[in-house]
Design an enzyme around this catalytic site. Sequence first.
Site, PDB file in Angstrom:
ATOM      1  CG  HIS A  79      -2.062  -0.942   1.137  1.00 14.16           C
ATOM      2  ND1 HIS A  79      -3.140  -0.903   1.974  1.00 14.16           N
ATOM      3  CD2 HIS A  79      -2.295  -1.962   0.263  1.00 14.16           C
ATOM      4  CE1 HIS A  79      -3.999  -1.863   1.648  1.00 14.16           C
ATOM      5  NE2 HIS A  79      -3.510  -2.526   0.620  1.00 14.16           N
ATOM      6  CE1 TYR A 208      -5.264   3.616   8.695  1.00 16.45           C
ATOM      7  CE2 TYR A 208      -5.961   3.472  10.988  1.00 16.45           C
ATOM      8  CZ  TYR A 208      -5.172   3.028   9.942  1.00 16.45           C
ATOM      9  OH  TYR A 208      -4.282   2.006  10.151  1.00 16.45           O
ATOM     10  N   PRO A 300      -5.008  -0.486  18.893  1.00 15.22           N
ATOM     11  CG  PRO A 300      -7.081  -1.282  18.129  1.00 15.22           C
ATOM     12  CD  PRO A 300      -6.371  -0.818  19.365  1.00 15.22           C
ATOM     13  CE  LYS A 304       4.076   2.745  14.012  1.00  8.94           C
ATOM     14  NZ  LYS A 304       3.905   2.301  12.626  1.00  8.94           N
ATOM     15  CE1 TYR A 392      -1.507   3.550   9.479  1.00 10.17           C
ATOM     16  CE2 TYR A 392      -0.192   2.590   7.705  1.00 10.17           C
ATOM     17  CZ  TYR A 392      -1.348   2.617   8.463  1.00 10.17           C
ATOM     18  OH  TYR A 392      -2.348   1.708   8.242  1.00 10.17           O
TER      19      TYR A 392
HETATM   20  C1  DHB Z   1      -5.789  -3.316  10.450  1.00  8.46           C
HETATM   21  C2  DHB Z   1      -5.817  -3.131  11.821  1.00  8.46           C
HETATM   22  C3  DHB Z   1      -5.367  -1.954  12.364  1.00  8.46           C
HETATM   23  O1  DHB Z   1      -5.365  -1.761  13.688  1.00  8.46           O
HETATM   24  C4  DHB Z   1      -4.896  -0.938  11.566  1.00  8.46           C
HETATM   25  O2  DHB Z   1      -4.487   0.231  12.113  1.00  8.46           O
HETATM   26  C5  DHB Z   1      -4.853  -1.135  10.212  1.00  8.46           C
HETATM   27  C6  DHB Z   1      -5.297  -2.322   9.661  1.00  8.46           C
HETATM   28  C7  DHB Z   1      -6.286  -4.578   9.848  1.00  8.46           C
HETATM   29  O3  DHB Z   1      -6.693  -5.478  10.594  1.00  8.46           O
HETATM   30  O4  DHB Z   1      -6.305  -4.687   8.620  1.00  8.46           O
END
Ligand code: DHB
Length: 398
Positions: A79, A208, A300, A304, A392
């Site tokens: 990506h 997001y 999440p 990270k 990121y």
């Molecule tokens: C996913 C989970 C995340 O916490 C994140 O920031 C990005 C992607 C995922 O499960 O695809």
Amino acid sequence: MGEHAQIIRTQVGIVGGGPAGLMLSHLLAKSGIENIVVEKRDHETIKNTHRAGILEAGSVRMLTDSDVNGRVLTHGMEHEGIDLRFNGVSHRLNFTELVGATVTLYPQNEVFVDLAAARARDGGDVRYSVSDTEILDLTTDTPKIRFTGADGQAFEIHCEILVGADGSQGICKWAIPAEHRTDNFIEYPFAWFGILTEAPKSSDELIYANSPHGFALISQRSDTVQRMYFQADPDEDASKWSEEQIWDELQKRVDGPDGFQLKRGPIFEQMILKFRSYVCEPMRYGNLFLAGDAGHTVPPTGAKGLNLALADVKVLFEAIDSYYATKSKDLLDGYSEKALRRVWKAQNFSYWMTNMLHTRKDANPFEVKRALGELDTVAGSRYGQQYLAESYTGWPHS
Ligand code: DHB
């Protein structure tokens, strides 16, 4: 129990056979350092535990450079950026253009499968389904792991270095006496409602989204399976939601003047993920070293967790390797401090992303608009975008 236990000697004993423990075991073995991994779950359970899916470039490199296998390159999806969506408008952050880096969508359970296969291929000693695991004699030259094997036999591993890679629910960090450990901890009034759905992609890369109804994340797994999350109450009961309610809730959070519509399909998994931030300091006690979630947990948002675990493993592997090559403990002595620098950067990033994108139930209009001002600051300038993009995609490994 000790009298009947079968004693096994090795150089490094590893508690925890998730990605951190297996990656360390793999790297050590390649360097000719003997090690044994014990894991309380069975292979199938770990394989079916769905976690995050985004790998930093440094994590991908750890998998490819160490000859695990090439699946992350053939099956992962590179990506180039993400969309930040707020006020119903998407703002594209192009990481390649901003910081010359990309991330790869490759689910954590696939990382586990690859590492487990590589350990099996190379004759690694990984014992699943063990029970009654205890660690002892941590400040001696022979720390020990006691456990009962899958067949009921009691064992005691006598090692030289003991690694706790047993996750956030593990036993290892609690073996550090309270007076030698600081538990840094916060909770969030947020959780994620996560789903897996059999549907076409709604978006090629991640979205997001901040909205008046709360946060949502649109992610993918393949052309036919998608992963999505939306902010929910920590005490929400995921099983009470119908598919239609879930889709309506997700859609509300990405609605906008562009008319963006999620592509719906049957939902085959729905669960609540609770958040917390935790750091154990130091990540070492005597000859015990903590790695990954055993030493720290992040919320999440920003994905990270696994990346941080692999970064710990890189630093720890180099320290152990140097110890066996030179008999100098200098790098081992520096492990905790070095790992913790990255851990605190990642804690900050995860905390920042979480608070910027989520909405507190009791938030007043000032707070809601302040957060939109923050999102506008980030998305509205190249510097703001670069700050997010650099964190990121991951700070360089040492
Ligand atoms: C996913 C989970 C995340 O916490 C994140 O920031 C990005 C992607 C995922 O499960 O695809």
